[in-house]
Design an enzyme around this catalytic site. Structure first.
Site, PDB file in Angstrom:
ATOM      1  N   LYS A  82      48.926  37.618  52.965  1.00  0.00           N
ATOM      2  CA  LYS A  82      48.483  36.991  51.717  1.00  0.00           C
ATOM      3  C   LYS A  82      48.876  35.528  51.775  1.00  0.00           C
ATOM      4  CE  LYS A  82      46.612  38.344  47.745  1.00  0.00           C
ATOM      5  NZ  LYS A  82      45.676  39.441  47.491  1.00  0.00           N
ATOM      6  N   GLY A 182      37.426  48.073  29.982  1.00  0.00           N
ATOM      7  CA  GLY A 182      37.106  46.851  30.738  1.00  0.00           C
ATOM      8  C   GLY A 182      35.722  46.910  31.363  1.00  0.00           C
ATOM      9  N   GLY A 184      34.098  44.361  33.001  1.00  0.00           N
ATOM     10  CA  GLY A 184      33.930  43.177  33.835  1.00  0.00           C
ATOM     11  C   GLY A 184      33.137  43.482  35.087  1.00  0.00           C
TER      12      GLY A 184
END
Ligand code: NAI
Length: 363
Positions: A82, A182, A184
């Protein structure tokens, strides 16, 4: 500070951390590589105005370890990495800064592969791609998979079906009731799939426009955000925030399954134990939401991105979820711990294979 970081790295078996500075562009970034046992360390690039360097380093470390487990459990042959850029994506992002970061990625010669995350976009990935080939989450015109939300949604629905099989003996969602939190990028795709499967869905979102669109498109019922947990449904499906399974919400749940795509669904591990005590089957988040990752990283496999192969691998989340159930049963451990064990067993069984040297002719 450095001693603490190295201690942390030793405790969780990290490989390396690269600190990147470019005074010309203002770049301050950290690349954390947790593991390359299964393949190149891969994971998104986050841009965030961290208050301290230490906060940025630990965020990169923590997130990179999460990626190791996610790939291993998803059956993807990649390691965990990451990166974070310290800065406000709205104010501090520039082409030069991104390209400077990409040069650092390129210097790692494929040991780390970057991608989209909070604060970065698909367009940013295209910018990085001008400097390095070690990028995933690319638009289709760059040879990438494009929008990955539909794949994340499909994977989570496959995990939900595996949970349904475990609870009700059939993986059909026809006639099942689902409370979906949600609407989205992922949630609205999941809603479409659930409606196609014949489920009755109750939805919520803090964005009224998204709720109105869902009602108009699918004829679903909507409730206020705070009322979603207590709905009298078979399945609670979180597609919004993390930590939604907590001390306040568990007593409200009537569902027998918790399955969705949100990251870090359990506020704490003990809430996973609590779900078990309540007889609620939980599709472990990082297995259930790995569809986008599987789809996206297909471009790194032999022959480049092959859509059919990518979708087939996303569907395998069904079997992965079942394997986690079996491992939990065999070892008498909770599901969240079984997913970690599943990932660790895969890494341990494969890491020695990668160490094998090709046979050499005698001199
Ligand atoms: P998004 O930002 O497009 O959608 C989140 C939705 O949740 C928004 O519509 C927002 O208004 C709504 N929301 C926020 N707070 C809420 C609340 N209190 N109650 C009800 N609704 C609320 O995010 P996206 O991409 O759909 O991701 C959803 C979840 O899945 C996140 O937790 C994300 O980390 C996770 N995830 C997403 C992946 C992807 O492919 N996009 C991959 C893996 C995990």
């Amino acid at each position: 500070m450095s001693a603490r970081i190295l201690d942390y790295m030793r405790r969780y078996d990290y490989k390396k951390v690269v600190m990147c500075n470019d005074s010309n562009t203002g770049l301050r970034a950290v690349i954390a590589i947790h593991s390359t046992h299964l393949g190149p360390a891969t994971g998104g690039l986050r841009m965030w105005p961290y208050a301290t360097d230490e906060e940025a380093i630990f965020d990169a470390l923590r997130l990179s370890r999460g990626m190791t487990y996610k790939y291993a459990a998803a059956g993807v042959n990649l390691g965990g990495g990451k990166a974070v850029i310290i800065g406000d994506p709205k104010k501090d992002k520039s082409e030069a800064l991104l390209r400077a970061f990409a040069r650092f990625v390129d210097q790692l010669s494929g040991e780390y592969i970057t991608g989209e995350d909070v604060g970065t976009t698909l367009a940013d990935m295209e910018t990085l791609f001008t400097e390095t080939n070690h990028v995933v989450t690319l638009p289709t015109h760059c040879g990438g998979a494009g929008d990955i939300a539909p794949a994340t949604a499909l994977g989570s629905v496959m995990a939900m079906k595996a949970c349904a099989k475990r609870v009700w003996g059939t993986d059909s969602l026809r006639g099942r009731t689902v409370a979906l939190q949600g609407l989205g990028a992922v949630g609205h795709n999941a809603l479409r799939m659930l409606v196609e499967e014949g489920a009755t869905v109750i939805v919520t979102d803090i964005d009224q426009q998204k709720v109105d669109t869902a009602i108009a498109k699918h004829g679903v019922t909507a409730v206020a955000p705070e009322d979603i947990y207590g709905q009298d449904v078979d399945i609670f499906a979180p597609y919004a925030l993390g930590a939604v399974i907590n001390d306040e919400t568990i007593p409200q749940l009537k569902a027998k399954v918790v399955a969705g795509a949100a990251n870090n669904i359990l506020a704490e591990e003990r809430h996973g134990d609590e779900l078990e005590r309540c007889g609620i089957v939980y599709a472990v988040d990082y297995v259930a939401n790995s569809g986008g990752t599987i789809f996206d990283t297909d471009r790194l496999r032999k022959g480049g991105f092959q859509e059919e192969r990518a979708w087939a691998n996303v569907r395998k989340i069904y079997e992965r979820t079942e394997e986690v159930f079996q491992l939990a049963e065999r070892n008498r451990i909770p599901l969240y711990a079984a997913a970690d064990r599943f990932a660790e067993e895969r890494i341990n069984s494969l890491k020695s294979v990668r160490l094998l040297e090709p046979a050499r002719l005698p001199h």
